[in-house]
Motif scaffolding. Structure first.
Motif, mmCIF file in Angstrom:
data_model
loop_
_atom_site.group_PDB
_atom_site.id
_atom_site.type_symbol
_atom_site.label_atom_id
_atom_site.label_comp_id
_atom_site.label_asym_id
_atom_site.label_seq_id
_atom_site.Cartn_x
_atom_site.Cartn_y
_atom_site.Cartn_z
ATOM 1 N N LEU A 1 -0.601 -4.816 -5.646
ATOM 2 C CA LEU A 1 -0.297 -3.379 -5.487
ATOM 3 C C LEU A 1 -1.611 -2.599 -5.371
ATOM 4 O O LEU A 1 -2.631 -2.555 -6.376
ATOM 5 N N ASP A 2 -1.996 -2.242 -4.179
ATOM 6 C CA ASP A 2 -2.995 -1.488 -3.921
ATOM 7 C C ASP A 2 -3.373 -0.181 -4.693
ATOM 8 O O ASP A 2 -2.200 0.701 -4.619
ATOM 9 N N THR A 3 -4.151 0.272 -5.025
ATOM 10 C CA THR A 3 -4.497 1.546 -5.557
ATOM 11 C C THR A 3 -3.580 1.882 -6.540
ATOM 12 O O THR A 3 -2.948 3.349 -6.402
ATOM 13 N N VAL B 1 0.786 -1.119 -0.002
ATOM 14 C CA VAL B 1 0.031 0.102 -0.080
ATOM 15 C C VAL B 1 0.733 1.396 0.091
ATOM 16 O O VAL B 1 1.048 1.891 0.971
ATOM 17 N N ILE B 2 1.495 1.775 -1.057
ATOM 18 C CA ILE B 2 2.500 2.554 -1.134
ATOM 19 C C ILE B 2 2.243 4.009 -1.927
ATOM 20 O O ILE B 2 2.815 5.097 -1.808
ATOM 21 N N ALA C 1 12.922 0.605 -2.404
ATOM 22 C CA ALA C 1 13.581 -0.119 -1.414
ATOM 23 C C ALA C 1 12.985 -1.251 -0.506
ATOM 24 O O ALA C 1 13.303 -2.017 -0.217
ATOM 25 N N ILE C 2 11.460 -0.743 -0.371
ATOM 26 C CA ILE C 2 10.533 -1.440 0.481
ATOM 27 C C ILE C 2 10.178 -2.643 -0.281
ATOM 28 O O ILE C 2 10.185 -3.926 0.269
ATOM 29 N N LEU C 3 9.999 -2.688 -1.630
ATOM 30 C CA LEU C 3 9.686 -3.932 -2.461
ATOM 31 C C LEU C 3 10.978 -4.729 -2.218
ATOM 32 O O LEU C 3 11.087 -5.874 -2.186
ATOM 33 N N GLN D 1 -4.646 8.957 6.222
ATOM 34 C CA GLN D 1 -3.943 8.239 5.188
ATOM 35 C C GLN D 1 -3.256 9.234 4.100
ATOM 36 O O GLN D 1 -3.684 9.404 3.155
ATOM 37 N N PRO D 2 -2.322 10.081 4.510
ATOM 38 C CA PRO D 2 -1.855 10.873 3.471
ATOM 39 C C PRO D 2 -1.042 10.502 2.476
ATOM 40 O O PRO D 2 -0.304 9.481 2.514
ATOM 41 N N ASP D 3 -1.273 11.169 1.176
ATOM 42 C CA ASP D 3 -0.745 10.573 -0.008
ATOM 43 C C ASP D 3 0.850 10.853 -0.236
ATOM 44 O O ASP D 3 1.222 12.062 -0.189
#
Length: 533
Positions: free
Chosen positions: A198-200, A99-100, A183-185, A167-169
């Motif tokens: 992949l959310d949204t 959820v990135i 890096a998270i992936l 939930q700021p973008d």
């Protein structure tokens, strides 16, 4: 194995509701691990885990405060590793939600970003000055109601949130943000996950000029419960910068063997197929899905148009189709007018598993599970509170998995976070272990599908009168003829090239060149390459 995902069947696990191992009423990773044999027994290829990362749970885990750790509600990183190892032992791939597009407002980057306009993370989120009269910088509407803009007194600016104000973008126009997401992936790829949901995925970028959205063309005069549906979200999502970042993501996954990405395209029917095709072009997502089959439409024309429309627009792309998930009313309830619960469950299983593309099943779908009727005092879902009673939120499809007929369905020894009610309790796993059940049908269909053209064969649709839907799938394994009666009345249709029914079917009989289908009847049969209807 590099393209294991093509034609695969993925089983979605909603962790809060699958199995509780410690009696706190909330499902967890050890609970999922204990129930993996059930998933493997279905014959699916992979599991998709909805978010289990650290989160204040304002949106049940879709508001992440730490992308590289597990929330204590669900367990630990070691529990995750144990789950993944067990899944792999059972032949199941593991896909995790990412959820990135947005984070929790408790994420350290946002805590720093909102402190002032000059800190190192100042531009990691989408900030904008007010208009001269103090109004938000654009007319964009949040999916969960109200403006997408929230005033922050410390910065004297608005920040963007397409969902909850908490939930700021992220600002994907900032290259540092893109690098952080990659890096998270990589963190999870190095840990051994087989891919990402992949959310949204179409929300990553916003219009840098913050131009106003126009109205969405609508036929109804009465406004919908949620005004989000009244706006054409041309500038707040689906921006032209998005595909370039998808290519960066794909390049990262291509460094690893046999990994895949499927993107959730949250877009209306007017643009959904175009965005799906654009995002699955070579070098981008492996797969994408939209909400086109997650709504009330249950007509041959609709299903045919989605399949043919996608492959016409994206001959080199690949879709994923689903009838239910954690965001929509369960399909056995949505389509209840077309037959009994078991009839609709069986017909839906046969139809979905015959469609060209990859398939996602939602937990409980294999039981013919129905939507839970939620009362106001039982609500946990933010949009349910916002739009009650016209929209009761998503809690009804998120109630716990029902394993047996005991209290709370064997989900927990405590008090479940959402209730297990009698209609759902009746459709439990233990009660369906025998022949003739919806569960037995799913297992049989999944086994048959794996050795036929239904996994990755191409589709040829036939011009038959509704409510019939008929097509042939042709592949290296031969040809399969499929026909479905999407109604509660018997029908007959002329066919050619079928000498007998060689495959699973329900309420179907063949007499010469006439195929009769009972209410909600259907057939899969191996056939000659030229078989037609």
């Amino acid at each position: 194995m590099s393209e294991w995902w093509r034609g695969a069947v993925v089983y979605q696990v909603y962790p809060r509701s699958f199995q509780d191992s410690n009696g706190d009423g909330i499902g967890d990773l050890p609970g999922i691990t204990a129930r993996l044999p059930h998933i493997a027994s279905l014959g699916v290829d992979a599991i998709w885990l909805s978010p289990v990362f650290k989160s204040p749970m304002a949106d049940m885990g879709y508001d992440v405060s730490d992308y590289c750790d597990i929330d204590p509600l669900f367990g630990t990183l070691e529990d995750f590793d144990t789950l993944m190892a067990r899944a792999h032992e059972l032949g199941l791939k593991v896909i995790i939600d990412q959820v990135i597009s947005h984070s929790s407002d408790q994420h350290p980057a946002f805590v720093e970003s909102r402190r002032d306009r000059t800190n190192p993370k100042a531009d990691w989120y989408v900030w904008a000055d007010p208009k001269p009269d103090g109004a938000p910088p654009s007319n964009w509407i949040s999916v969960f109601g109200g403006s997408t803009w929230e005033w922050d007194a410390r910065r004297r600016q608005y920040y963007l949130h397409n969902f909850l104000a908490s939930q700021p973008d992220f600002n994907f126009h900032n290259p540092q943000v893109q690098d952080e997401m990659l890096a998270i992936l990589r963190f999870w790829l190095d840990r051994g996950v087989d891919g990402f949901r992949l959310d949204t995925v179409n929300y990553y970028f916003h219009d840098a000029q913050l131009r106003d959205n126009g109205p969405e063309p609508r036929e109804e005069n009465q406004p919908p419960a949620n005004p989000y549906e009244m706006q054409d979200h041309e500038y707040s999502k689906c921006r032209p910068e998005n595909p370039a970042f998808l290519e960066r993501m794909r390049a990262l996954l291509d460094e690893y063997d046999g990994r895949s990405m499927v993107g959730e395209v949250g877009e209306g029917p007017r643009r959904a197929l175009r965005i799906m095709s654009e995002y699955t072009a070579p070098g981008r997502l492996h797969m994408a899905y939209s909400f086109d089959m997650l709504g009330p439409k249950f007509t041959p024309e609709h299903f045919r148009s989605r399949i043919e429309g996608f492959f016409k627009a994206a001959p080199e792309g690949w879709p994923m189709w689903a009838f239910s998930n954690h965001d929509v009313t369960r399909h056995v309830t949505r389509w209840a007018e077309y037959g009994t619960q078991d009839q609709v469950a069986g017909l839906s299983a046969a139809l979905l598993l015959a469609l060209e593309g990859s398939i996602c099943l939602y937990q409980g779908e294999e039981l013919g599970q129905t939507e839970t009727e939620i009362e106001y005092h039982e609500l946990t879902d933010p949009p349910g509170f916002k739009f009650w009673p016209d929209y009761k939120g998503r809690d009804g499809c998120r109630t716990p998995m029902v394993w047996d007929g005991s209290d709370h369905g064997g989900f927990t020894t405590g008090t479940p976070w959402l209730p297990v009610k009698a209609p759902q309790l009746a459709r439990n796993v233990a009660a369906q272990e025998g022949a003739g059940s919806v569960l037995a049908l799913y297992r049989a269909l999944l086994a048959w599908r794996k050795t036929s053209a239904l996994r990755d064969g191409r589709s040829t649709f036939f011009d038959v009168e509704p409510p019939a839907l008929a097509f042939r799938r042709d592949g290296a394994e031969g040809s399969v003829f499929c026909a479905f009666n999407l109604s509660d009345q018997p029908i007959a249709l002329p066919v050619s090239g079928l000498a007998a029914l060689h495959g699973p079917h329900s309420g179907a009989s063949l007499s010469g060149t006439s195929l009769t289908l009972a209410p909600c009847g259907w057939v899969w049969t191996r056939c000659e390459a030229g078989a037609a209807a």
